[in-house]
Structure formats: structure tokens, C-alpha cells
Write a protein that holds these residues in place. Structure first.
Motif, PDB file in Angstrom:
ATOM      1  N   ASP A  71      -8.227 -20.438   3.543  1.00 27.15           N
ATOM      2  CA  ASP A  71      -7.321 -20.031   4.617  1.00 27.15           C
ATOM      3  C   ASP A  71      -7.608 -18.627   5.129  1.00 27.15           C
ATOM      4  OD1 ASP A  71      -6.519 -18.506   2.487  1.00 27.15           O
ATOM      5  OD2 ASP A  71      -4.530 -19.410   2.306  1.00 27.15           O
ATOM      6  N   GLY A  72      -8.712 -18.019   4.641  1.00 27.50           N
ATOM      7  CA  GLY A  72      -9.063 -16.678   5.085  1.00 27.50           C
ATOM      8  C   GLY A  72      -8.367 -15.583   4.316  1.00 27.50           C
ATOM      9  N   ALA A  73      -7.384 -15.930   3.483  1.00 30.02           N
ATOM     10  CA  ALA A  73      -6.693 -14.939   2.661  1.00 30.02           C
ATOM     11  C   ALA A  73      -7.389 -14.838   1.307  1.00 30.02           C
ATOM     12  CB  ALA A  73      -5.227 -15.333   2.480  1.00 30.02           C
ATOM     13  N   GLY A  74      -6.978 -13.845   0.528  1.00 28.08           N
ATOM     14  CA  GLY A  74      -7.535 -13.695  -0.802  1.00 28.08           C
ATOM     15  C   GLY A  74      -8.693 -12.728  -0.842  1.00 28.08           C
ATOM     16  N   TYR A  75      -9.765 -13.136  -1.498  1.00 32.70           N
ATOM     17  CA  TYR A  75     -10.885 -12.242  -1.791  1.00 32.70           C
ATOM     18  C   TYR A  75     -11.695 -11.910  -0.542  1.00 32.70           C
ATOM     19  CZ  TYR A  75     -15.216 -10.600  -3.985  1.00 32.70           C
ATOM     20  OH  TYR A  75     -16.306  -9.865  -4.358  1.00 32.70           O
ATOM     21  N   ARG A  76     -12.007 -10.632  -0.396  1.00 31.98           N
ATOM     22  CA  ARG A  76     -12.915 -10.155   0.651  1.00 31.98           C
ATOM     23  C   ARG A  76     -13.936  -9.226   0.009  1.00 31.98           C
ATOM     24  NH1 ARG A  76      -9.571  -6.758   4.243  1.00 31.98           N
ATOM     25  NH2 ARG A  76      -8.030  -6.773   2.546  1.00 31.98           N
ATOM     26  N   GLU A  77     -15.135  -9.210   0.570  1.00 26.81           N
ATOM     27  CA  GLU A  77     -16.197  -8.349   0.049  1.00 26.81           C
ATOM     28  C   GLU A  77     -16.901  -7.665   1.195  1.00 26.81           C
ATOM     29  OE1 GLU A  77     -20.182  -7.118  -0.977  1.00 26.81           O
ATOM     30  OE2 GLU A  77     -19.744  -8.883   0.250  1.00 26.81           O
ATOM     31  N   HIS A  78     -17.241  -6.381   0.992  1.00 31.57           N
ATOM     32  CA  HIS A  78     -17.963  -5.635   2.022  1.00 31.57           C
ATOM     33  C   HIS A  78     -18.788  -4.542   1.349  1.00 31.57           C
ATOM     34  CE1 HIS A  78     -18.879  -3.993   5.955  1.00 31.57           C
ATOM     35  NE2 HIS A  78     -18.485  -2.792   5.540  1.00 31.57           N
ATOM     36  N   ASP A  79     -20.093  -4.590   1.568  1.00 30.84           N
ATOM     37  CA  ASP A  79     -21.009  -3.558   1.045  1.00 30.84           C
ATOM     38  C   ASP A  79     -20.862  -3.352  -0.456  1.00 30.84           C
ATOM     39  OD1 ASP A  79     -22.108  -3.124   3.521  1.00 30.84           O
ATOM     40  OD2 ASP A  79     -20.865  -1.389   3.998  1.00 30.84           O
ATOM     41  N   GLY A  80     -20.714  -4.449  -1.187  1.00 31.23           N
ATOM     42  CA  GLY A  80     -20.640  -4.355  -2.645  1.00 31.23           C
ATOM     43  C   GLY A  80     -19.262  -4.062  -3.192  1.00 31.23           C
ATOM     44  N   TRP A  81     -18.280  -3.874  -2.323  1.00 26.22           N
ATOM     45  CA  TRP A  81     -16.901  -3.651  -2.746  1.00 26.22           C
ATOM     46  C   TRP A  81     -16.083  -4.920  -2.484  1.00 26.22           C
ATOM     47  CZ3 TRP A  81     -14.872   1.066  -4.646  1.00 26.22           C
ATOM     48  CH2 TRP A  81     -15.763   2.145  -4.616  1.00 26.22           C
ATOM     49  N   GLY A  82     -15.133  -5.218  -3.383  1.00 23.71           N
ATOM     50  CA  GLY A  82     -14.308  -6.410  -3.225  1.00 23.71           C
ATOM     51  C   GLY A  82     -12.838  -6.088  -3.364  1.00 23.71           C
ATOM     52  N   THR A  83     -11.993  -6.916  -2.756  1.00 21.23           N
ATOM     53  CA  THR A  83     -10.549  -6.773  -2.879  1.00 21.23           C
ATOM     54  C   THR A  83      -9.888  -8.133  -2.789  1.00 21.23           C
ATOM     55  OG1 THR A  83      -8.571  -5.652  -2.016  1.00 21.23           O
ATOM     56  CG2 THR A  83     -10.152  -6.448  -0.392  1.00 21.23           C
ATOM     57  N   VAL A  84      -8.737  -8.252  -3.430  1.00 22.54           N
ATOM     58  CA  VAL A  84      -7.893  -9.440  -3.264  1.00 22.54           C
ATOM     59  C   VAL A  84      -6.614  -9.071  -2.516  1.00 22.54           C
ATOM     60  CG1 VAL A  84      -8.802 -10.737  -5.219  1.00 22.54           C
ATOM     61  CG2 VAL A  84      -6.919  -9.115  -5.583  1.00 22.54           C
ATOM     62  N   GLY A  85      -6.584  -7.867  -1.950  1.00 25.81           N
ATOM     63  CA  GLY A  85      -5.456  -7.452  -1.132  1.00 25.81           C
ATOM     64  C   GLY A  85      -4.338  -6.761  -1.879  1.00 25.81           C
ATOM     65  N   ASP A  86      -4.558  -6.422  -3.155  1.00 23.44           N
ATOM     66  CA  ASP A  86      -3.523  -5.693  -3.883  1.00 23.44           C
ATOM     67  C   ASP A  86      -3.360  -4.294  -3.304  1.00 23.44           C
ATOM     68  OD1 ASP A  86      -2.866  -7.733  -5.588  1.00 23.44           O
ATOM     69  OD2 ASP A  86      -4.200  -7.090  -7.191  1.00 23.44           O
ATOM     70  N   TYR A  87      -2.151  -3.797  -3.379  1.00 20.71           N
ATOM     71  CA  TYR A  87      -1.786  -2.522  -2.766  1.00 20.71           C
ATOM     72  C   TYR A  87      -1.276  -1.596  -3.862  1.00 20.71           C
ATOM     73  CZ  TYR A  87      -0.123   0.240   1.261  1.00 20.71           C
ATOM     74  OH  TYR A  87       0.052   1.203   2.224  1.00 20.71           O
ATOM     75  N   GLY A  88      -1.735  -0.345  -3.878  1.00 17.67           N
ATOM     76  CA  GLY A  88      -1.308   0.568  -4.923  1.00 17.67           C
ATOM     77  C   GLY A  88      -1.647   2.007  -4.597  1.00 17.67           C
ATOM     78  N   TRP A  89      -1.482   2.879  -5.595  1.00 15.00           N
ATOM     79  CA  TRP A  89      -1.826   4.288  -5.433  1.00 15.00           C
ATOM     80  C   TRP A  89      -2.255   4.853  -6.776  1.00 15.00           C
ATOM     81  CZ3 TRP A  89       1.436   8.162  -7.655  1.00 15.00           C
ATOM     82  CH2 TRP A  89       2.644   7.691  -8.169  1.00 15.00           C
ATOM     83  N   ILE A  90      -2.994   5.947  -6.729  1.00 15.88           N
ATOM     84  CA  ILE A  90      -3.519   6.599  -7.924  1.00 15.88           C
ATOM     85  C   ILE A  90      -2.909   7.990  -8.015  1.00 15.88           C
ATOM     86  CG2 ILE A  90      -5.596   7.457  -9.090  1.00 15.88           C
ATOM     87  CD1 ILE A  90      -7.162   5.240  -7.689  1.00 15.88           C
ATOM     88  N   ASP A  91      -2.316   8.318  -9.159  1.00 14.99           N
ATOM     89  CA  ASP A  91      -1.675   9.622  -9.295  1.00 14.99           C
ATOM     90  C   ASP A  91      -2.701  10.706  -9.607  1.00 14.99           C
ATOM     91  OD1 ASP A  91      -2.227   9.647 -12.041  1.00 14.99           O
ATOM     92  OD2 ASP A  91      -0.206   9.037 -12.625  1.00 14.99           O
ATOM     93  N   GLY A  92      -2.221  11.936  -9.766  1.00  9.61           N
ATOM     94  CA  GLY A  92      -3.112  13.072  -9.969  1.00  9.61           C
ATOM     95  C   GLY A  92      -3.896  13.030 -11.258  1.00  9.61           C
ATOM     96  N   ASP A  93      -3.447  12.211 -12.224  1.00  7.78           N
ATOM     97  CA  ASP A  93      -4.162  12.083 -13.498  1.00  7.78           C
ATOM     98  C   ASP A  93      -5.092  10.882 -13.528  1.00  7.78           C
ATOM     99  OD1 ASP A  93      -2.928  14.349 -14.698  1.00  7.78           O
ATOM    100  OD2 ASP A  93      -1.114  13.156 -15.032  1.00  7.78           O
ATOM    101  N   GLY A  94      -5.182  10.157 -12.411  1.00  9.12           N
ATOM    102  CA  GLY A  94      -6.104   9.032 -12.336  1.00  9.12           C
ATOM    103  C   GLY A  94      -5.538   7.699 -12.747  1.00  9.12           C
ATOM    104  N   TRP A  95      -4.224   7.610 -12.964  1.00  6.89           N
ATOM    105  CA  TRP A  95      -3.614   6.331 -13.353  1.00  6.89           C
ATOM    106  C   TRP A  95      -3.292   5.520 -12.101  1.00  6.89           C
ATOM    107  CZ3 TRP A  95      -4.618   6.029 -18.199  1.00  6.89           C
ATOM    108  CH2 TRP A  95      -4.462   7.104 -19.058  1.00  6.89           C
ATOM    109  N   LEU A  96      -3.657   4.238 -12.134  1.00  9.95           N
ATOM    110  CA  LEU A  96      -3.419   3.334 -11.008  1.00  9.95           C
ATOM    111  C   LEU A  96      -2.060   2.676 -11.144  1.00  9.95           C
ATOM    112  CD1 LEU A  96      -4.397   1.692  -8.492  1.00  9.95           C
ATOM    113  CD2 LEU A  96      -5.408   0.058 -10.120  1.00  9.95           C
TER     114      LEU A  96
END
Length: 481
Positions: free
Chosen positions: A341-366
């Protein structure tokens, strides 16, 4: 190197060592190797006859035949496609129509087919770029997608998990979940590749699992959170301890703080290793109890993984700003099989994503906020269920929580939660909203709250969110005032 080489080497070094324990009956490395080589001979004959690498579907429960078929097919350079025995016939036929396998094996036919294959086959070299596995995503909503992997991706995964988990030939690994799903299959395969002894169950039985942990010298437990809760409950009922347990490898969802506390109290010396990943990405991050990661994070990047957060235009976000989680590693899949359906996994230039959304704090924790497809729009504002679930699970009265949207004429999506209570504790809907208000923006607090006793699960042991939402819509759950 062939993906099966570590297992074959372990079998050659110590053929009498128990490879599998099923219902108390051991299967030695030598015996499992012989079964796998018979499978390899049969798969090689299929490849010669068909002129291409054979594709075989396995619709089997847990047992030696499952692992022998997997190992032998992979050793021959074939492709194993995993079909859940719990699927309806319609689901299975739809998958078979997409996959068009050269061979279909089930619990009724597997043992006889293996026994009919000749002995004496010698595994050939296999290019790491060779596809070997077709699995199905175990998402809680929507139709599962068939993803495909090559052998090199799992060789890299073995290397990474060896660095993080350190499983060796002296270990005893309990994999209580179904082998047809990724966590169970990889957990068993990792143990066999390391020369360890792997316990499997014909069907998940928390009481049996707790007894094995207490008395069978189990050093490693590979489990999803819902199964872990069942095992801890069984241990409490029988006053059992887990004296040999050194590590608990957990994935599929975050452990609720209450579960983490119970586990730590039962076996304080065991490392709790929660990893975040996806079928299409493999390992992404790791939260180890020995590293001091914040409770609401999913840890730091797994060994061999690079992370980057990107905005909607595909540009890296500023430090501390949220974005889509992109992953670069040698463990990524090769995408999907058949139409999607076009959703889910995407890949570009060796990088991949499943569309998860997040942030990384100043200590490197996701920290994860949610997945793009799960986002709710309530009163014109974006709400990610995972963020609300994390806040609810931190409440002392709540053992587990699931959040979704229900249609509302004013809000559009009314943020709604289903909770399971921790022991005898209870809270009102107003108290839970107040709890969330202290941790989240006010609009993210659940407007409707339901309580449930039973926890519906998918075949892989995850909470069946779609089923819960349907029950809430139909009035089948207790709504709190």
C-alpha cells in the motif's frame, strides 16, 4: 560465509551437546545437523529441477522439524517463507498466491519429507547477498506485509547481537514464543549459532516457562512483554526464583515500569536488555538495565547502527528536535515482496525507516513518540499513542495501557485508552487524566478510558490493538467515569 556456517561449526565441534530441549526431550547438535543436511539435499534437488533457488513455505508449530527445515534450506541457498499456523485458510492462501513456493510444508508433511531425503549432502558456499527469508510484519493493525532479507543482513545481525548480548556455548536459552515470528526464530537461531542449548515450547505455557527458569539452568530468556508478565505471575503463584538467569532479552513493546520492577526484584543480577527494532530494520536501539538509560527511552543505538532524525522535507532535525527515525546499518531488509500500500518501510541512499517518530536527548538516548500511521488528530492537534501510553504505564495503578482514537463529532479523534490494573490498585478516569496532565500537554490526556481484564494478543504475543478498538466501539469494554 554462509549464514548456517556458525551452526554447522558448532555441531562439528560438539555433536553430542544438546541443541534443543522440547518437552524435556533433548535433540543433539549432531542429530539436528543430520536433519538439516537432509533438508539441504532435498532443497538442492528442487533448485536443480526448477533452475532457480527454491522457495519453501513453512506453516508449522514449534519443533525440531521447523528449525531443521529453516537451517537446511538456508544452507542450500533457498528461501524460507514463514506462514503462521494460526492464520485462517483465506490468509494462508493469499500469502501462497503471492509467494508461489516450490514446496509447501506443514506439521502433517514436514517430518515425512525430511526423512525421505538422502544423506551425505555437503553444503556449498553461499553468497551473502542471497535472499533467504520471507517473513510477515506482525503489526497490530492492517494487513501484514511480506518482507525479504538476504543472508548478509543476518550475518551482520549475529555479529551485532554477539557484541550486545554475549550468548555463548555455555548458555541455556529459553525461547517460549512461536518460532514462526521474528523474535522467536532469531532467538533460537542465535542460540544455535553460538553453540548454546535452546529450550522451546510446543505452545507458550507460562507455568512451564517459570519452572524451566527455576530448575533447568536457563541463563537467557528471549520474550515479548506480555509473555514475561505471564511468566512472572506464574513465578509468584509458585514462589519460584530464577537462580541461573543472567539476561532477559525483550522486544515487541516497551516494558511497563511495574513489570521491570517485578523482574528486577525476582532476579536483581540479570541484565534486562530491551531492544527496539522492526522486521524491516532489525536492531535499532538497546536499553540495558546496566547502562542507566531513562525509563521512557528505548536506549542508545545498537552496535553497528547509525541513527538520524529527519523532518518532513527529509532534512536532519536540530539536536533535541523530534523527527522521523532513519537507520543505517548492514542489517536492513531488502524491502517487500509483492504489491504493497506504499506505507511502511522506505529506503534511500542506504538509510531505512518504517516511519517511527522520536527524538534524541542531549545524552544520546532515543525516545519514541509513535509511528506516522498511528498518529491521531484530536481537535486539530497531533497525538502519538506511544507517548500517552508511556505516561499511563508510569502510573502506579496501571500495569499496561493501549491508546487509540475513537470517532468524535467535536474532537475528530477522541484520545482513548484501555488500561489493565496493577494488582489491586485502581484509579478513576479523572485521576488518570490528571496524571497525564502532569506529564504531557493537556490535549494528549485520554478523554475516554476503558478497563479490561483479558488482554487480546496477536500471534506474535503483542497486544491486538485493533481488536480492543473494535470492542470499545461496540461497547464491549467497561468505560470508567
Amino acid at each position: 560465509m554462509s549464514l548456517c556456517r556458525p551452526f554447522l561449526d558448532a555441531a562439528r565441534r560438539n555433536p553430542s551437546h544438546p541443541a534443543l530441549i522440547l518437552d524435556g526431550a533433548p535433540v543433539s547438535y549432531g542429530a539436528l545437523r543430520e536433519m538439516a543436511l537432509r533438508v539441504g539435499a532435498g532443497m538442492s534437488a528442487l533448485a536443480v529441477a526448477g533452475g532457480e533457488r527454491p522457495r519453501v513455505t513453512l506453516r508449522l508449530g514449534n519443533g525440531p522439524e521447523f528449525l531443521a527445515l529453516f537451517l537446511g534450506t538456508v544452507a542450500a541457498g533457498g528461501v524460507v517463507a514463514l506462514l503462521d499456523p494460526k492464520w485462517s485458510e483465506g490468509q494462508a492462501e493469499a500469502a501462497l498466491d503471492t509467494l508461489r513456493p516450490a514446496l509447501r510444508l506443514t506439521d502433517d508433511t514436514a517430518a515425512g519429507w525430511i526423512a525421505a531425503q538422502p544423506m551425505g549432502w555437503v553444503p556449498p558456499p553461499v553468497d551473502p547477498r542471497t535472499p533467504f527469508l520471507i517473513g510477515f510484519t506482525s503489526g497490530t493493525t492492517g494487513r501484514p506485509k511480506a518482507f525479504i532479507r538476504d543472508q548478509g543482513s543476518w550475518l551482520a545481525t549475529l555479529e551485532a547481537s554477539r557484541m550486545e548480548f554475549g550468548i555463548g556455548p555455555e548458555d541455556v536459552v529459553l525461547v517460549p514464543g512461536p518460532l514462526v515470528h521474528g523474535l522467536g526464530l532469531y532467538g533460537a537461531f542465535e542460540g544455535l549459532s553460538a553453540g548454546a542449548t535452546v529450550h522451546v515450547q510446543p505452545k507458550f505455557d507460562p507455568t512451564d516457562a517459570a519452572r524451566r527458569l527455576a530448575s533447568a539452568g536457563v541463563t537467557t530468556l528471549v520474550v515479548v512483554p506480555t509473555m514475561l508478565v505471564g511468566i512472572l505471575d506464574a513465578a509468584d503463584r509458585q514462589a519460584l526464583r530464577f537462580p541461573a538467569l543472567r539476561r532477559v532479552v525483550c522486544s515487541g513493546a516497551k516494558l511497563a515500569p511495574a513489570v521491570h520492577e517485578r523482574l528486577t526484584a525476582l532476579c536483581p543480577e540479570a541484565a534486562v536488555l530491551e531492544y527496539y527494532g522492526a522486521s524491516e530494520l532489525s536492531f535499532v536501539s538497546l536499553r540495558s538495565s546496566h547502562e542507566g538509560a531513562p525509563a521512557d527511552s528505548v536506549g542508545r543505538p545498537f552496535h553497528g547502527v547509525e541513527l538520524e532524525l529527519r523532518d518532513d522535507d527529509g532534512q536532519p532535525t536540530a539536536p533535541g528536535r523530534p523527527g522521523t527515525v532513519w537507520v543505517r546499518s548492514r542489517m536492513l531488509s531488502d524491502g517487500y515482496v509483492g504489491a504493497t500500500d506504499g506505507a511502511g518501510y522506505r529506503e534511500h541512499d542506504g538509510w531505512g525507516t518504517v516511519g517511527d517518530y522520536g527524538w534524541i536527548d542531549g545524552d544520546g538516548w532515543l525516545r519514541l513518540v509513535g509511528r506516522a500511521g498511528d498518529m491521531l488528530i484530536s481537535g486539530g492537534l497531533n497525538v502519538y499513542p506511544a507517548e500517552v501510553e508511556t505516561a499511563l504505564r508510569a502510573c502506579p495503578a496501571v500495569a499496561e495501557a493501549v491508546v487509540f482514537g475513537l470517532p468524535d463529532p467535536y474532537w475528530g479523534d477522541a484520545v482513548s485508552a484501555v488500561v489493565w490494573w496493577r494488582e489491586e490498585d485502581r484509579a478513576s478516569a479523572a485521576e488518570l487524566r490528571a496524571w497525564c496532565h502532569g506529564r504531557l500537554e493537556g490535549y494528549k490526556a485520554p478523554r475516554r478510558v476503558f478497563a479490561a481484564d483479558a488482554m487480546p494478543l496477536t500471534g506474535s504475543g503483542k497486544i491486538a490493538r485493533a481488536d480492543l478498538r473494535e470492542r470499545a466501539l461496540a461497547g464491549g469494554l467497561e468505560e470508567l467515569a
